[in-house]
Every structure is written in C-alpha cells, then in structure tokens.
Write a protein that holds these residues in place. Structure first.
Motif, mmCIF file in Angstrom:
data_model
loop_
_atom_site.group_PDB
_atom_site.id
_atom_site.type_symbol
_atom_site.label_atom_id
_atom_site.label_comp_id
_atom_site.label_asym_id
_atom_site.label_seq_id
_atom_site.Cartn_x
_atom_site.Cartn_y
_atom_site.Cartn_z
ATOM 1 N N ASN A 248 0.813 -1.217 0.000
ATOM 2 C CA ASN A 248 0.000 0.000 0.000
ATOM 3 C C ASN A 248 0.846 1.266 0.000
ATOM 4 N N VAL A 249 2.146 1.125 0.298
ATOM 5 C CA VAL A 249 3.064 2.267 0.199
ATOM 6 C C VAL A 249 3.154 2.712 -1.269
ATOM 7 N N ILE A 250 3.156 1.742 -2.182
ATOM 8 C CA ILE A 250 3.172 2.074 -3.612
ATOM 9 C C ILE A 250 1.908 2.834 -3.984
ATOM 10 N N ASN A 251 0.765 2.387 -3.435
ATOM 11 C CA ASN A 251 -0.490 3.098 -3.694
ATOM 12 C C ASN A 251 -0.445 4.510 -3.115
ATOM 13 N N ALA A 252 0.235 4.674 -1.975
ATOM 14 C CA ALA A 252 0.397 6.016 -1.394
ATOM 15 C C ALA A 252 1.210 6.908 -2.330
ATOM 16 N N LEU B 106 -4.774 7.489 3.493
ATOM 17 C CA LEU B 106 -5.825 7.496 2.480
ATOM 18 C C LEU B 106 -5.896 6.146 1.761
ATOM 19 N N ALA B 107 -4.729 5.576 1.443
ATOM 20 C CA ALA B 107 -4.697 4.275 0.756
ATOM 21 C C ALA B 107 -5.346 3.189 1.605
ATOM 22 N N TRP B 108 -5.045 3.197 2.906
ATOM 23 C CA TRP B 108 -5.638 2.183 3.791
ATOM 24 C C TRP B 108 -7.112 2.444 4.042
ATOM 25 N N LEU B 109 -7.523 3.707 4.078
ATOM 26 C CA LEU B 109 -8.934 4.033 4.259
ATOM 27 C C LEU B 109 -9.759 3.515 3.081
ATOM 28 N N ILE B 110 -9.256 3.729 1.867
ATOM 29 C CA ILE B 110 -9.974 3.250 0.685
ATOM 30 C C ILE B 110 -9.961 1.719 0.630
ATOM 31 N N THR B 111 -8.834 1.119 1.003
ATOM 32 C CA THR B 111 -8.774 -0.348 1.068
ATOM 33 C C THR B 111 -9.838 -0.876 2.014
ATOM 34 N N TYR B 112 -9.964 -0.231 3.178
ATOM 35 C CA TYR B 112 -10.977 -0.675 4.143
ATOM 36 C C TYR B 112 -12.391 -0.533 3.593
ATOM 37 N N LEU B 113 -12.668 0.586 2.929
ATOM 38 C CA LEU B 113 -14.008 0.783 2.359
ATOM 39 C C LEU B 113 -14.322 -0.282 1.311
#
Length: 596
Positions: A104-108, A177-184
C-alpha cells in the motif's frame, strides 16, 4: 462448514474479474517490459509462454481446485488435507502480511503523484531553485528533475539505511488514504470487494488502450515497438532467461499467497474453475504483452527525445568549438560532421574530451529500467514531454492506483478468509475484523514513510515473500500429488466438474512443475544467499544518483528473519500437531490403564 453458511460470489463473472484484478497488477506494467528488454525482446516470449503452460496454469488450477473443494481459507484447507500441513496455510498468511505491509506504500506514492498531476506545471518537470534563488539545485541537476522529485521530494530518502528520521507527513497522509480506501473496499467482505472489482479490473484496460493510441502517435514510438519485437534468439541459451520467465509467471499469477484458495472457497461446489483458470491465466499473460507494447511505445518516444537532445547538444558544441555558421550543421548531419571533423581536426576533437557525447539511439533503448524506476521515474519523464502532460499524468497514475488497489483486495482477502475460519473469530463482524487488520498494518507501514523507509521497502520487496513462496508452492504440489494422493485429488475434481483432469495436468503436477520449482528454489539459494554480502542501492546526495552499499549487520539479520519466518511456519506447525497428538495418545493410554 455448511455450504449455506459461507457467502458466494454473485456470479462466475465476478469471480473471474476478482482473479483478474488480483493477478493483473503492477508487475505486468513494470516487471514484464523490463524482462523483455533484458532477455531478447520478442524472443523472451518463447520461454515465458512455455512456463505459463508448464508451471503457471497447472499450479493456478490446483489452488482453485483446493479452495473450491474445501471451502476454507488457506490454513483450514491445508489442515483438512492433512493436519500436519496447516503450517502451509499459515506460511501463506505470513507472506501475504508482509506483502500488504509494504504494497500500500506504492499506492500512497500513486496518490501523491496523482494529486501533484493537477498543478499548472508538473513538479517533476523542473528542478527547484537553490537557497540563493540563483539557479536550480546542484543535486537535482546532477540527477534529473524526475529522479530528484521521487527520491528527495516524494520519499525524502536518506543517504543510508542507518540514517533515521521522523515520519514524512505528506506520505503518511497518502498512506492513511490508501488504507482508508482499502478498508471501504473490503469492509463487508466479498460482498463489497466483489462489486469493486468491476471497476478495478476493467478501468486499467481503458487507460492502457488510450495510452496505446497516444503512444503510437508519438515520435519514436515505432523505434521502441520494433526494439521489443526484434528477437535476440541467443538469449534463449542463457539459463537466467528461463529462470526469470518462470519466476515472472509464478509471481504474476499470485501463486502461494493463499489468495486463490480464498477466492475459490466462495465458489459454488460445481463451479467450472477449470475454464476460469485458463481464462484468467491467458488474460494475465496477454495483459503483460499488451502493457509491454504500450510501455515500449512510450519508452521509444523517451529514447528518441533523449537521442535528439544529445544530437542538439553536440551540434551546438561543434558550432561553438569550430566557429561554424548556425545553419551549417543540422541535427540529421551531426554524426557525419563528427566523423568529418575527427578526420580533419583530430586534435581539436580530442580537446573536447567528455564534452563530446556518444549519441546512439540503440544505447538509449538498451538502458534497462525496472520496478519503481520504470513506474515513477521513466514514465513521468516521458509524460512531461507530451502535449497536455497533466491529462496523461492523471490517467497514468489513476491506472497505477487501481492496479495496486485491485491487488490489495486479493492480498487482504488471503489474510481475512483463513482468520474467519477460526471459531473464535467467526463471530466477529467483517467491519471490525477488517478494520482492525487495516489499522494494524497502517501503523506498521508508517515506518516506510521515514527517510530510511525506502530501503526497508526494498528489503521487504526483495526478501519478504520470494523465498518463502517458492518453498510453500513446492510443498503444496508435493503434498497434493504424493501425500493427499493424485488419485484422490483426481476424484475430487471429477466430483466437482463431472470429469477428471487431463493427462497433461497430471504429468505437470507429478513431475514437471515440482522439477521447475526445485530449480527455481536452488537458483534463489545460489544467487541471493550464496552471493556474498547483501547490498542495496543507497542515494548519494553529492553525486545525485544511487550507489551500491552493503547492508549493515542488523539489516542482514532482519533479512534472515524475513526469509525464515514464513518458511518456519511449516515445520513448527507440524511439530505442534505432532506434540498435541502425542499428548492425546498419552492421556488416552493413561485413562485406559487407569494410571493416576
């Protein structure tokens, strides 16, 4: 578990799209083009496609069959096959945890580049001014504006892994933000993530098609595509070519992470996974080839721009050095003039020394770049030279983000599915379980946003899963073929599909695929473990480029822990089961004999 107690995919199409979204990821965009470039262009397709049918598809088929038959996550499925094999599922979960931790760092980073793409001038297209405001920063000039933006303004990299610092606030927010969207996306389990994949699986292809059309109209694009499809058949005699082809298939399909077992566990019992395995495997490899055509058209454009800029610099150098008229040398005739002047004025040409560059288009195309360098540096450098660069930047980084998010859905599912198979967690709601996992991984991932975080990211990327996955999949196929038994597995498949697997698949499972995995495993040990002191690329601020540095002792110890941690799950879990069984037998014997 009763069949009606487990949720199912809404349709076979949803399952296929989820597999495609998981398998088609960043590696298709940045790893496969690099391997094509390194190993003979179109000639690399020969070993690649052979490995797809000898290794990729048989193992992909096997994992889908296991998940659909057992209707459990990786830990439960392997424990059901044999109680001593539960550690295989645990090893897969550990490997997926490592992957989720840094992926998810790459997604960030993609979010960071996407947000910066809306500026009037792309920030990586020019160097920032120095402290005196008299010119660009010297470090940026020595590197390039795109390299400086990534290494110094995005990840704010330190000069070594031993140099620590605080969390980069902008990157930490992007990671949040990346983890928030992953959670959603995964909040309600497969019911929510299954709907998201209609977008994450399809939109990247729309962008790739748009980029292909645009790429083919760029000057020099033909040079890149011609370079890709010009086979260098001598590379077929290089063992590394075959090893890399097999490795690319292995990781691209996501084998060994437990994701495929988790996905197929939500299928109806009589679902036709055989057809779906072939479809997903071919789509994945087809996407790699398609993405390479797009990449090489962009790469050809970049190489041509660099080549023409080199010719222009040489033209100006010759005009000034020999006091020639402005229109006497054109860009097309520069190289002829160099040859001519070298014959008539050799001493003056010699005095130019390093100022006189060797402009060669083939050399520009031969410069191989992979991974982060291709995704965030080379592409951004090419984009800044296009008309309407902001538009192409938004499209590209949005595509990169969706590819990364699609893979993250599969990686998280590989962890949550086996966890939910435990009785004490089965009562916990999806929202709470998935949210807790995301928060834990977010907090651990903040370490990657520190100045030395990029070096730890590289460490996890290089050593976090590769060695353990080879071991896991090798044990998987041996366990199915020789412990569970190929005849028994064949009957299970016949019960689900109505017909047994063909002789080709059985030959692959019994002989060919285990042999290939054993060779890959041996190659990994020889190359990475037996290759002396482990090194990494450290950023040198004075030189404005990466230089080779040795990992300190604590780094080498941590790499050893990464390599061993997942693999050790298999023997440790088997030992625990053995001890538990011995204890039960001992207690039973005492009870039978009436001993106190």
């Amino acid at each position: 578990m009763a069949e009606d107690a487990r949720p199912n995919w809404d349709s076979p199409l949803q399952f296929v799209l989820f597999c495609v979204s998981y398998a088609v990821g960043l590696g298709n965009v940045w790893r496969f083009p690099y391997l094509c470039q390194m190993h003979g262009g179109g000639g690399f397709l020969i070993p690649y496609l052979l490995m797809l049918f000898l290794e990729g598809l048989p193992l992909f088929y096997m994992e889908l069959a296991i998940g659909q038959k057992m209707r459990l996550g990786s830990i439960g499925a392997w424990s059901a096959i044999n109680p001593y094999l539960g550690g295989l599922g645990l090893a897969s979960v550990v490997a997926s945890l490592y992957l989720c931790l840094y992926y998810n760092v790459i997604n960030a980073w993609s979010f960071w580049y996407l947000f910066n793409s809306f500026q009037p001038v792309l920030p990586w297209s020019q160097c920032p001014l120095n402290a005196n405001m008299t010119g660009p920063l010297e470090e940026c000039q020595k590197a390039s504006s795109t390299q400086y933006f990534f290494y110094r303004q995005t990840v704010d990299i330190s000069t070594s892994i031993q140099e620590n610092g605080g969390v980069n606030s902008s990157q930490a927010l992007c990671l949040l933000l990346a983890w928030l969207i992953t959670y959603l996306f995964i909040m309600h389990g497969v019911k929510s993530s299954g709907k998201v994949v209609y977008f994450t699986a399809i939109f990247p292809y729309v962008v790739l098609i748009i980029y292909l059309v645009r790429g083919l109209t760029l000057p020099g694009a033909v040079n890149g595509i011609k370079y890709m499809f010009t086979p260098k058949l001598e590379q077929l005699a290089n063992p590394t070519t075959w090893i890399n082809a097999a490795t690319q298939i292995f990781y691209s399909l996501g084998l060994g992470f437990g994701s495929l077992i988790a996905f197929s566990s939500y299928n109806p019992y009589h679902n036709n996974f055989e057809q779906q395995a072939l479809i997903v495997g071919l789509i994945n490899s087809g996407t790699s080839i398609f993405a390479s055509i797009v990449t090489f058209s962009i790469y050809g454009f970049k190489a041509t721009v660099n080549y023409e800029n080199c010719l222009e610099r040489t033209r100006i150098l010759l005009l000034n050095a020999f006091d020639l008229a402005e229109d006497s040398i054109s860009t097309d005739s520069v190289l002829d003039w160099v040859v001519k002047l070298n014959a008539t004025h050799p001493e003056q040409i010699a005095q130019l020394g390093n100022q006189l560059e060797n402009c060669d288009l083939e050399s520009e195309l031969d410069t191989a770049v992979e991974g982060i360098g291709l995704a965030f540096i080379v592409y951004s450098e090419a984009i800044q030279n296009m008309p309407l660069p902001q538009l192409w930047s938004v499209l590209y980084f949005a595509m990169l983000l969706l590819l990364g998010m699609g893979s993250m859905l599969g990686n998280i599912t590989a962890i949550t599915t086996p966890l939910r198979d435990f009785k004490f967690l089965s009562k916990v709601s999806n929202e709470v379980l998935n949210g807790t996992l995301c928060v834990i991984l977010l907090l651990l991932g903040l370490g990657f946003t520190t100045p030395s975080g990029n070096y730890w990211f590289t460490m996890f990327n290089d050593y976090g899963a590769s060695f353990s996955l080879l071991f896991v999949v090798f044990i998987e196929i041996v366990a199915v073929s020789y412990i569970y038994g190929i005849k028994r597995f064949e009957k299970d498949i016949q019960d689900m599909l109505g017909h047994p697997p063909n002789y080709f698949l059985k030959l692959m499972w019994l002989v060919i695929s285990p042999a290939i995995l054993l060779i890959l495993f041996f190659f990994y040990i020889v190359k990475y473990i037996g290759g002396g002191t482990l090194t990494y690329q450290a950023w040198d601020k004075e030189l404005g480029k990466s230089v080779v540095a040795e990992y300190p002792v604590f780094g080498q110890v941590f790499i050893g822990l990464l390599l061993v941690s997942a693999v050790s799950c298999v023997p440790v879990a088997a030992l625990c089961v053995c001890c538990r069984n011995r204890k039960q037998v001992y207690v039973k014997d005492r009870h039978t004999t009436g001993s106190p």
